[in-house]
Design a protein around this motif. Structure first.
Motif, PDB file in Angstrom:
ATOM      1  N   ARG A   1     -44.372  31.938 -42.189  1.00 62.39           N
ATOM      2  CA  ARG A   1     -45.539  31.430 -43.044  1.00 62.39           C
ATOM      3  C   ARG A   1     -45.222  32.522 -44.037  1.00 62.39           C
ATOM      4  O   ARG A   1     -45.157  33.378 -44.409  1.00 62.39           O
ATOM      5  CB  ARG A   1     -46.117  30.818 -42.556  1.00 62.39           C
ATOM      6  N   ASP A   2     -45.571  32.256 -45.956  1.00 59.78           N
ATOM      7  CA  ASP A   2     -46.231  32.671 -46.612  1.00 59.78           C
ATOM      8  C   ASP A   2     -45.074  33.964 -46.952  1.00 59.78           C
ATOM      9  O   ASP A   2     -44.735  34.652 -47.925  1.00 59.78           O
ATOM     10  CB  ASP A   2     -47.103  33.044 -46.451  1.00 59.78           C
ATOM     11  N   THR A   3     -43.096  32.954 -46.592  1.00 55.17           N
ATOM     12  CA  THR A   3     -41.894  33.544 -47.619  1.00 55.17           C
ATOM     13  C   THR A   3     -41.522  32.508 -48.786  1.00 55.17           C
ATOM     14  O   THR A   3     -40.823  33.277 -48.878  1.00 55.17           O
ATOM     15  CB  THR A   3     -41.448  34.048 -46.273  1.00 55.17           C
ATOM     16  N   ILE A   4     -42.593  31.682 -49.352  1.00 53.36           N
ATOM     17  CA  ILE A   4     -41.745  30.927 -50.047  1.00 53.36           C
ATOM     18  C   ILE A   4     -42.500  31.052 -51.229  1.00 53.36           C
ATOM     19  O   ILE A   4     -43.623  31.547 -51.533  1.00 53.36           O
ATOM     20  CB  ILE A   4     -42.538  29.901 -49.851  1.00 53.36           C
ATOM     21  N   ALA A   5     -41.334  31.679 -52.128  1.00 49.72           N
ATOM     22  CA  ALA A   5     -41.895  31.769 -53.122  1.00 49.72           C
ATOM     23  C   ALA A   5     -41.127  31.121 -54.458  1.00 49.72           C
ATOM     24  O   ALA A   5     -39.914  30.583 -54.843  1.00 49.72           O
ATOM     25  CB  ALA A   5     -41.273  33.826 -53.918  1.00 49.72           C
ATOM     26  N   LEU A   6     -41.556  31.360 -55.636  1.00 45.70           N
ATOM     27  CA  LEU A   6     -41.315  30.957 -57.029  1.00 45.70           C
ATOM     28  C   LEU A   6     -40.119  31.512 -57.674  1.00 45.70           C
ATOM     29  O   LEU A   6     -40.352  32.601 -58.509  1.00 45.70           O
ATOM     30  CB  LEU A   6     -41.999  30.412 -57.940  1.00 45.70           C
ATOM     31  N   SER A   7     -39.203  31.158 -58.228  1.00 47.45           N
ATOM     32  CA  SER A   7     -38.102  32.396 -59.335  1.00 47.45           C
ATOM     33  C   SER A   7     -38.941  31.498 -60.565  1.00 47.45           C
ATOM     34  O   SER A   7     -40.204  31.235 -60.791  1.00 47.45           O
ATOM     35  CB  SER A   7     -36.831  31.157 -59.462  1.00 47.45           C
ATOM     36  N   LYS A   8     -37.693  33.163 -61.163  1.00 50.32           N
ATOM     37  CA  LYS A   8     -38.770  33.465 -62.805  1.00 50.32           C
ATOM     38  C   LYS A   8     -39.029  32.255 -63.987  1.00 50.32           C
ATOM     39  O   LYS A   8     -40.072  31.885 -64.190  1.00 50.32           O
ATOM     40  CB  LYS A   8     -37.746  34.859 -63.136  1.00 50.32           C
ATOM     41  N   ASP A   9     -37.781  31.479 -63.124  1.00 48.36           N
ATOM     42  CA  ASP A   9     -37.791  30.754 -64.114  1.00 48.36           C
ATOM     43  C   ASP A   9     -38.533  29.417 -64.073  1.00 48.36           C
ATOM     44  O   ASP A   9     -38.339  27.986 -64.003  1.00 48.36           O
ATOM     45  CB  ASP A   9     -36.141  29.722 -64.713  1.00 48.36           C
ATOM     46  N   ASP A  10     -38.859  29.094 -62.732  1.00 47.08           N
ATOM     47  CA  ASP A  10     -40.025  28.279 -62.410  1.00 47.08           C
ATOM     48  C   ASP A  10     -39.042  27.163 -61.487  1.00 47.08           C
ATOM     49  O   ASP A  10     -39.881  26.010 -61.479  1.00 47.08           O
ATOM     50  CB  ASP A  10     -41.152  27.842 -62.924  1.00 47.08           C
ATOM     51  N   GLN A  11     -37.742  27.529 -61.376  1.00 48.94           N
ATOM     52  CA  GLN A  11     -36.567  25.741 -61.073  1.00 48.94           C
ATOM     53  C   GLN A  11     -36.426  26.432 -59.969  1.00 48.94           C
ATOM     54  O   GLN A  11     -35.672  25.062 -60.195  1.00 48.94           O
ATOM     55  CB  GLN A  11     -35.785  25.719 -61.792  1.00 48.94           C
ATOM     56  N   ARG A  12     -36.552  27.123 -58.768  1.00 42.77           N
ATOM     57  CA  ARG A  12     -36.142  27.193 -57.595  1.00 42.77           C
ATOM     58  C   ARG A  12     -37.555  27.682 -56.930  1.00 42.77           C
ATOM     59  O   ARG A  12     -38.008  28.396 -57.039  1.00 42.77           O
ATOM     60  CB  ARG A  12     -34.988  27.851 -57.274  1.00 42.77           C
ATOM     61  N   ILE A  13     -37.234  26.996 -55.187  1.00 43.43           N
ATOM     62  CA  ILE A  13     -37.987  27.932 -54.711  1.00 43.43           C
ATOM     63  C   ILE A  13     -36.860  28.574 -53.417  1.00 43.43           C
ATOM     64  O   ILE A  13     -36.065  27.680 -52.953  1.00 43.43           O
ATOM     65  CB  ILE A  13     -39.993  27.566 -53.720  1.00 43.43           C
ATOM     66  N   PHE A  14     -37.482  29.611 -53.062  1.00 42.36           N
ATOM     67  CA  PHE A  14     -36.504  30.375 -52.028  1.00 42.36           C
ATOM     68  C   PHE A  14     -37.540  31.233 -51.135  1.00 42.36           C
ATOM     69  O   PHE A  14     -38.970  31.902 -51.016  1.00 42.36           O
ATOM     70  CB  PHE A  14     -35.752  31.405 -53.027  1.00 42.36           C
ATOM     71  N   CYS A  15     -36.918  30.907 -50.104  1.00 42.36           N
ATOM     72  CA  CYS A  15     -37.418  32.312 -49.417  1.00 42.36           C
ATOM     73  C   CYS A  15     -37.209  33.915 -49.290  1.00 42.36           C
ATOM     74  O   CYS A  15     -36.060  33.866 -49.378  1.00 42.36           O
ATOM     75  CB  CYS A  15     -37.368  31.711 -47.722  1.00 42.36           C
ATOM     76  N   ILE A  16     -38.214  34.560 -48.978  1.00 39.51           N
ATOM     77  CA  ILE A  16     -37.690  35.988 -49.401  1.00 39.51           C
ATOM     78  C   ILE A  16     -37.181  36.231 -47.618  1.00 39.51           C
ATOM     79  O   ILE A  16     -37.341  37.710 -47.556  1.00 39.51           O
ATOM     80  CB  ILE A  16     -38.902  37.070 -49.851  1.00 39.51           C
ATOM     81  N   LYS A  17     -36.977  35.111 -47.257  1.00 38.25           N
ATOM     82  CA  LYS A  17     -37.025  36.421 -45.056  1.00 38.25           C
ATOM     83  C   LYS A  17     -35.221  35.982 -44.891  1.00 38.25           C
ATOM     84  O   LYS A  17     -34.311  36.534 -43.666  1.00 38.25           O
ATOM     85  CB  LYS A  17     -37.398  35.591 -44.065  1.00 38.25           C
TER      86      LYS A  17
END
Ligand SMILES: [Zn+2]
Length: 44
Positions: A19-35
């Motif tokens: 949970r709470d590991t999903i972040a938006l990329s700088k350009d707002d085009q992608r979401i990704f997990c930091i884990k």
């Protein structure tokens, strides 16, 4: 704060189920997990 990542509050990663590991990329085009390596293009 130039490299601040915006996290999606309450989002759960479909890959690692963290949970709470999903972040938006700088350009707002992608979401990704930091884990794990989960990454997805945002659909609008
Ligand atoms: Zn993940």
């Amino acid at each position: 704060m130039s490299d601040f990542r915006r996290f999606v509050a309450g989002a759960i990663c479909p890959e690692c189920k963290a949970r709470d590991t999903i972040a938006l990329s700088k350009d707002d085009q992608r979401i990704f997990c930091i884990k794990c390596s989960f990454e997805e293009f945002k659909q609008t």
